[in-house]
Design a protein around this motif. Structure first.
Motif, PDB file in Angstrom:
ATOM      1  N   GLY A   1       0.804  -1.218   0.000  1.00 38.61           N
ATOM      2  CA  GLY A   1       0.000   0.000   0.000  1.00 38.61           C
ATOM      3  C   GLY A   1       0.836   1.265   0.000  1.00 38.61           C
ATOM      4  N   GLY A   2       0.231   2.339  -0.495  1.00 36.37           N
ATOM      5  CA  GLY A   2       0.855   3.653  -0.428  1.00 36.37           C
ATOM      6  C   GLY A   2       2.026   3.857  -1.356  1.00 36.37           C
ATOM      7  N   VAL A   3       2.112   3.087  -2.443  1.00 38.22           N
ATOM      8  CA  VAL A   3       3.213   3.209  -3.398  1.00 38.22           C
ATOM      9  C   VAL A   3       2.731   3.958  -4.630  1.00 38.22           C
ATOM     10  CG1 VAL A   3       4.929   1.995  -4.786  1.00 38.22           C
ATOM     11  CG2 VAL A   3       4.256   1.086  -2.556  1.00 38.22           C
ATOM     12  N   VAL A   4       3.533   4.927  -5.065  1.00 37.85           N
ATOM     13  CA  VAL A   4       3.164   5.833  -6.147  1.00 37.85           C
ATOM     14  C   VAL A   4       4.146   5.674  -7.304  1.00 37.85           C
ATOM     15  CG1 VAL A   4       2.934   8.292  -6.762  1.00 37.85           C
ATOM     16  CG2 VAL A   4       2.156   7.474  -4.533  1.00 37.85           C
ATOM     17  N   ALA A   5       3.629   5.766  -8.513  1.00 41.97           N
ATOM     18  CA  ALA A   5       4.484   5.739  -9.708  1.00 41.97           C
ATOM     19  C   ALA A   5       4.878   7.166 -10.090  1.00 41.97           C
ATOM     20  CB  ALA A   5       3.743   5.080 -10.873  1.00 41.97           C
ATOM     21  N   VAL A   6       6.188   7.391 -10.184  1.00 43.49           N
ATOM     22  CA  VAL A   6       6.743   8.654 -10.693  1.00 43.49           C
ATOM     23  C   VAL A   6       7.813   8.231 -11.703  1.00 43.49           C
ATOM     24  CG1 VAL A   6       7.634  10.938 -10.086  1.00 43.49           C
ATOM     25  CG2 VAL A   6       6.442   9.576  -8.352  1.00 43.49           C
TER      26      VAL A   6
END
Length: 352
Positions: free
Chosen positions: A263-268
């Motif tokens: 959870g809480g992982v973002v793609a940049v």
């Protein structure tokens, strides 16, 4: 406003030697006990372990990752010393020119979500929990899809992220029922009274009660894996948004029917860390890190999220993610202990 450099604080998690090897590989060859004692007793200064680059924003780094040389158990067991070390790390970030500093993992916990730092005027501080709550809600909505009955347990419900997430879920009515789990019964009762008007809400101080839920969201502050096989219903879905994480890969061996999602992982995608790393592949960031980066790109001045983020702060940081969407800043494709979720499903299917 013009963009300002940011800094994000991290610390070694449960396995200190392994984490520090990301900064200097030979440390990974030392016995864990030796490294643990050195980190605890030596007056090690904080330092910039990585520079953060977004090529579209120019050749200069947009931020720094600053290491607080104090382990997860040290921070929880010695909060006074932990706060002092966090303070020194923020001093270091200010010397690097940071306009806003994000509190990663337990550096937020030990400072009461940044509340103990609110008197600082040299830099802005954020705990990153507004965007974390937003991203976890987005992930949860995607994972639930068109499922039928949806009883969702939020473990760590009265914490900073937990409280914000519970309010978001009540606002969106994404769950049919909520079970709020935390240590403090009084705070649980107050939060449940607030949300029960929108969603039927129960409370518990016993982790075993999540066995009656279809989905479990983990938002606790602990140095160890807390959720075990006996806590979960058949076919349960677990969204673990903790750092250090509160699930172990062993859980999947013991309960192949259970799905654990990071959870809480973002793609940049175009973001690059030069130097050390934060335990994620290039182009991935934790949502609290991403919130700090978004505030820096926006040129935000002053503090942002301290303590429990408000719905307005969640909406604002979501707006910033949309404004800087050319860089990504959306929930990453689902993974389980770092592996694509489809791989995990294939392993389970093969075992059958």
């Amino acid at each position: 406003m013009s963009a300002l450099p940011f800094a994000f604080l991290v610390h070694p998690r449960a396995r200190i030697a392994e984490d520090l090897a990301r900064v200097w590989r030979p440390l990974g060859r030392l016995p864990e006990g030796v490294v643990e004692r050195a980190v605890r007793w030596l007056p090690l200064p904080p330092f910039s372990m990585a520079r953060v680059h977004l090529p579209d924003e120019g050749p200069e780094p947009v931020g720094h990752v600053v290491l607080v040389p104090f382990g997860a158990r040290h921070l929880l067991g010695e909060p006074h010393e932990g706060r002092a070390r966090v303070g020194r790390a923020i001093d270091h970030a200010a010397r690097l020119g940071a306009g806003v500093v994000g509190l990663g993992a337990l550096t937020a916990t030990v400072t009461a979500g940044g509340v103990t730092l609110r008197d600082r005027t040299d830099v802005g501080v954020t705990n990153g929990n507004a965007f974390t709550a937003a991203v976890v809600e987005d992930q949860l909505l995607t994972l639930l899809g068109d499922a039928g009955r949806r009883r969702v347990a939020v473990v760590g419900a009265t914490g900073s992220v937990g409280t914000a997430l519970v309010r978001l879920l009540a606002r969106s009515r994404a769950a049919d029922e909520l079970l709020l789990v935390a240590r403090g019964a009084a705070k649980l009762g107050t939060l449940a009274a607030e949300t029960h008007r929108r969603v039927p809400t129960a409370v518990s101080t016993d982790l075993h009660d999540v066995r009656g839920c279809d989905v479990v969201v983990l938002l606790t502050a602990s140095a160890d894996a807390l959720l075990r096989a006996e806590h979960l219903a058949p076919g349960a879905l677990v969204l673990d948004a903790t750092q250090p994480r509160n699930t172990s890969p062993k859980l999947l061996d013991e309960r192949p029917d259970v799905t654990v999602v990071d959870g809480g992982v973002v793609a940049v995608p175009d973001m690059r860390l030069r130097g050390g790393n934060i335990g994620l592949p290039q182009g991935r960031a934790y949502a609290c890190f991403a919130e700090t980066a978004l505030l820096g790109l926006d040129g935000h001045q002053g503090h942002f999220s301290l303590g429990v983020p408000t719905p307005d702060q969640v909406d604002h940081v979501r707006h910033l993610a949309g404004r800087f969407a050319r860089h990504g800043f959306a929930a990453a494709p689902a993974t389980s202990f770092g592996r694509p979720l489809e791989e995990r499903a294939a392993v389970v299917a093969g075992a059958r």
